[in-house]
Design a protein around this motif. Sequence first.
Motif, PDB file in Angstrom:
ATOM      1  N   ARG A 196      37.000  14.815  57.144  1.00 20.36           N
ATOM      2  CA  ARG A 196      37.785  15.888  56.547  1.00 20.36           C
ATOM      3  C   ARG A 196      36.915  17.139  56.592  1.00 20.36           C
ATOM      4  NH1 ARG A 196      39.592  14.590  50.793  1.00 20.36           N
ATOM      5  NH2 ARG A 196      37.724  13.296  50.744  1.00 20.36           N
ATOM      6  N   VAL A 197      37.417  18.160  57.237  1.00 21.83           N
ATOM      7  CA  VAL A 197      36.642  19.366  57.511  1.00 21.83           C
ATOM      8  C   VAL A 197      37.173  20.506  56.657  1.00 21.83           C
ATOM      9  CG1 VAL A 197      35.971  21.010  59.295  1.00 21.83           C
ATOM     10  CG2 VAL A 197      36.144  18.567  59.844  1.00 21.83           C
ATOM     11  N   ALA A 198      36.273  21.230  56.001  1.00 24.05           N
ATOM     12  CA  ALA A 198      36.675  22.395  55.214  1.00 24.05           C
ATOM     13  C   ALA A 198      37.104  23.513  56.162  1.00 24.05           C
ATOM     14  CB  ALA A 198      35.528  22.857  54.332  1.00 24.05           C
ATOM     15  N   VAL A 199      38.299  24.052  55.939  1.00 26.57           N
ATOM     16  CA  VAL A 199      38.822  25.124  56.791  1.00 26.57           C
ATOM     17  C   VAL A 199      39.153  26.383  55.990  1.00 26.57           C
ATOM     18  CG1 VAL A 199      39.670  23.575  58.590  1.00 26.57           C
ATOM     19  CG2 VAL A 199      41.168  24.159  56.670  1.00 26.57           C
ATOM     20  N   GLY A 200      38.968  26.355  54.675  1.00 19.21           N
ATOM     21  CA  GLY A 200      39.194  27.526  53.836  1.00 19.21           C
ATOM     22  C   GLY A 200      38.442  27.364  52.532  1.00 19.21           C
ATOM     23  N   VAL A 201      38.160  28.483  51.843  1.00 16.13           N
ATOM     24  CA  VAL A 201      37.411  28.428  50.587  1.00 16.13           C
ATOM     25  C   VAL A 201      37.842  29.586  49.687  1.00 16.13           C
ATOM     26  CG1 VAL A 201      35.487  29.784  51.553  1.00 16.13           C
ATOM     27  CG2 VAL A 201      35.092  28.316  49.561  1.00 16.13           C
ATOM     28  N   ASP A 202      37.873  29.311  48.388  1.00 12.17           N
ATOM     29  CA  ASP A 202      38.090  30.333  47.368  1.00 12.17           C
ATOM     30  C   ASP A 202      36.710  30.815  46.927  1.00 12.17           C
ATOM     31  OD1 ASP A 202      38.600  31.836  45.097  1.00 12.17           O
ATOM     32  OD2 ASP A 202      40.111  30.467  44.308  1.00 12.17           O
ATOM     33  N   ALA A 203      36.175  31.808  47.630  1.00 11.05           N
ATOM     34  CA  ALA A 203      34.805  32.251  47.382  1.00 11.05           C
ATOM     35  C   ALA A 203      34.601  32.799  45.967  1.00 11.05           C
ATOM     36  CB  ALA A 203      34.380  33.277  48.427  1.00 11.05           C
ATOM     37  N   PRO A 204      35.493  33.635  45.417  1.00 13.96           N
ATOM     38  CA  PRO A 204      35.259  34.105  44.043  1.00 13.96           C
ATOM     39  C   PRO A 204      35.193  32.966  43.029  1.00 13.96           C
ATOM     40  CG  PRO A 204      36.861  35.504  45.141  1.00 13.96           C
ATOM     41  CD  PRO A 204      36.636  34.331  46.044  1.00 13.96           C
ATOM     42  N   ALA A 205      36.054  31.961  43.185  1.00 11.72           N
ATOM     43  CA  ALA A 205      36.019  30.827  42.252  1.00 11.72           C
ATOM     44  C   ALA A 205      34.732  30.039  42.408  1.00 11.72           C
ATOM     45  CB  ALA A 205      37.230  29.929  42.473  1.00 11.72           C
ATOM     46  N   PHE A 206      34.255  29.893  43.650  1.00 10.36           N
ATOM     47  CA  PHE A 206      32.972  29.214  43.859  1.00 10.36           C
ATOM     48  C   PHE A 206      31.854  29.959  43.144  1.00 10.36           C
ATOM     49  CE2 PHE A 206      29.066  29.763  46.334  1.00 10.36           C
ATOM     50  CZ  PHE A 206      28.465  28.540  46.049  1.00 10.36           C
ATOM     51  N   PHE A 207      31.770  31.270  43.315  1.00 10.44           N
ATOM     52  CA  PHE A 207      30.693  32.022  42.677  1.00 10.44           C
ATOM     53  C   PHE A 207      30.814  32.000  41.156  1.00 10.44           C
ATOM     54  CE2 PHE A 207      29.793  33.848  46.869  1.00 10.44           C
ATOM     55  CZ  PHE A 207      28.400  33.759  46.854  1.00 10.44           C
ATOM     56  N   GLY A 208      32.041  31.986  40.647  1.00  9.02           N
ATOM     57  CA  GLY A 208      32.206  31.853  39.205  1.00  9.02           C
ATOM     58  C   GLY A 208      31.636  30.552  38.694  1.00  9.02           C
ATOM     59  N   LEU A 209      31.908  29.457  39.407  1.00  5.44           N
ATOM     60  CA  LEU A 209      31.363  28.150  39.030  1.00  5.44           C
ATOM     61  C   LEU A 209      29.842  28.146  39.130  1.00  5.44           C
ATOM     62  CD1 LEU A 209      31.787  25.037  38.498  1.00  5.44           C
ATOM     63  CD2 LEU A 209      31.791  24.789  40.996  1.00  5.44           C
ATOM     64  N   PHE A 210      29.318  28.639  40.238  1.00  6.39           N
ATOM     65  CA  PHE A 210      27.867  28.614  40.462  1.00  6.39           C
ATOM     66  C   PHE A 210      27.134  29.413  39.384  1.00  6.39           C
ATOM     67  CE2 PHE A 210      24.018  30.264  42.591  1.00  6.39           C
ATOM     68  CZ  PHE A 210      23.424  29.058  42.908  1.00  6.39           C
ATOM     69  N   THR A 211      27.610  30.607  39.076  1.00  9.06           N
ATOM     70  CA  THR A 211      26.946  31.463  38.102  1.00  9.06           C
ATOM     71  C   THR A 211      27.007  30.863  36.704  1.00  9.06           C
ATOM     72  OG1 THR A 211      27.511  33.395  39.455  1.00  9.06           O
ATOM     73  CG2 THR A 211      26.880  33.803  37.160  1.00  9.06           C
ATOM     74  N   GLU A 212      28.163  30.354  36.337  1.00  6.83           N
ATOM     75  CA  GLU A 212      28.319  29.758  35.009  1.00  6.83           C
ATOM     76  C   GLU A 212      27.427  28.543  34.839  1.00  6.83           C
ATOM     77  OE1 GLU A 212      29.534  26.822  32.250  1.00  6.83           O
ATOM     78  OE2 GLU A 212      30.239  26.630  34.322  1.00  6.83           O
ATOM     79  N   ARG A 213      27.338  27.724  35.862  1.00 10.95           N
ATOM     80  CA  ARG A 213      26.543  26.493  35.742  1.00 10.95           C
ATOM     81  C   ARG A 213      25.042  26.797  35.702  1.00 10.95           C
ATOM     82  NH1 ARG A 213      29.807  21.877  36.443  1.00 10.95           N
ATOM     83  NH2 ARG A 213      31.730  22.504  35.401  1.00 10.95           N
ATOM     84  N   LEU A 214      24.562  27.695  36.553  1.00 13.87           N
ATOM     85  CA  LEU A 214      23.122  27.963  36.531  1.00 13.87           C
ATOM     86  C   LEU A 214      22.667  28.576  35.211  1.00 13.87           C
ATOM     87  CD1 LEU A 214      22.979  27.032  39.452  1.00 13.87           C
ATOM     88  CD2 LEU A 214      21.381  28.931  39.861  1.00 13.87           C
ATOM     89  N   ALA A 215      23.569  29.276  34.527  1.00 12.49           N
ATOM     90  CA  ALA A 215      23.227  29.846  33.219  1.00 12.49           C
ATOM     91  C   ALA A 215      22.963  28.775  32.181  1.00 12.49           C
ATOM     92  CB  ALA A 215      24.326  30.786  32.757  1.00 12.49           C
ATOM     93  N   ARG A 216      23.383  27.533  32.433  1.00 13.55           N
ATOM     94  CA  ARG A 216      23.163  26.439  31.479  1.00 13.55           C
ATOM     95  C   ARG A 216      21.739  25.883  31.534  1.00 13.55           C
ATOM     96  NH1 ARG A 216      28.450  22.440  31.996  1.00 13.55           N
ATOM     97  NH2 ARG A 216      30.093  24.048  31.822  1.00 13.55           N
ATOM     98  N   LEU A 217      21.027  26.168  32.614  1.00 12.37           N
ATOM     99  CA  LEU A 217      19.695  25.605  32.791  1.00 12.37           C
ATOM    100  C   LEU A 217      18.662  26.401  32.010  1.00 12.37           C
ATOM    101  CD1 LEU A 217      19.821  24.838  36.624  1.00 12.37           C
ATOM    102  CD2 LEU A 217      20.016  23.202  34.729  1.00 12.37           C
ATOM    103  N   PRO A 218      17.524  25.793  31.706  1.00 13.96           N
ATOM    104  CA  PRO A 218      16.484  26.530  30.977  1.00 13.96           C
ATOM    105  C   PRO A 218      15.843  27.641  31.821  1.00 13.96           C
ATOM    106  CG  PRO A 218      15.707  24.326  31.566  1.00 13.96           C
ATOM    107  CD  PRO A 218      17.160  24.380  31.926  1.00 13.96           C
TER     108      PRO A 218
END
Length: 315
Positions: free
Chosen positions: A293-315
Amino acid sequence: MTASSLPVILDGDPGVDDAAAWLLAFASPELRVLGLTTTHGNVGLDRTTHNAGVVLALGGEAARGVPLYAGADRPLLRAPEEAHAVHGQSGLPARDLPAPLRTPETEHAALFLIRVARAAPGEVTVIATGPLTNLALALRLAPDLAGLLREVVWMGGSTGQGNRTPAAEANALTDPHAAAVVFGSGVPLRMVGLNVTMQCIAGPGRVAALRAPGNRAGAVTAELLEFYADFYRRRYGLDGGAMHDPLAVAAALRPDLLTWQAMPVTVDTAEGPNQGRTVCDLYGVTGAPANARVAVGVDAPAFFGLFTERLARLP
């Protein structure tokens, strides 16, 4: 982590974007990291293994008990290639880095992959963000592994252009023979390639958002991405680096962030200008059965929202 967390093994060659990807995994309770396995790639195996220990030290409580296994120090057949122009001589070009949390276990990464999969058949996902040498070795040693893994999610390849050569993406070209073994093995496989990762660019605003919480993991990731961005400005004229490997971890966490298409994929191993190309049969012209199964599209703003929110949880 919860009782329903997805058990994963993180296999890669850190590297700037591998480190960012692994921090995303540690910051996400939906994933339970069973181990890190390192390979040659962005830098040599000694450095990728050292860097994995550094990521463990940055990864917070979820990283504390995670074991580390060193794997292949070279491709199956080709000469090793490294990517110092992109990732620096060390692979982690940042100043405020902790000492590695631990050194590797004595067991080889390929044997660890086999052991864990056999202990929990159908449960374990491998998120691979480098050359596929460790996984190919494991599949050659234990062909039953293909039926024991829940899934492999690989950052590599492309439905279109390459980045190491006009035809080939870096992880695929570094060990095309290993990639061919994996794609031919029958293992459940998802491919997150350049055609989607090059849509996820960490420009200055997105890097600033990582630094804003004031935590060490966010500050280190921001510094790494600023170094990384310089190459992308010079090579591609972009305002930041592509988040290749973090998108593969996000695909395991939130597959709905991407659009997927099942298709046949082969890997060109012949010497010449197409070596390492992932040949993706987007339109089914060969009539071959789908093996990925090959990725052919991405919701880039939603990805960055997830990435930023999660990294803020780390020390």
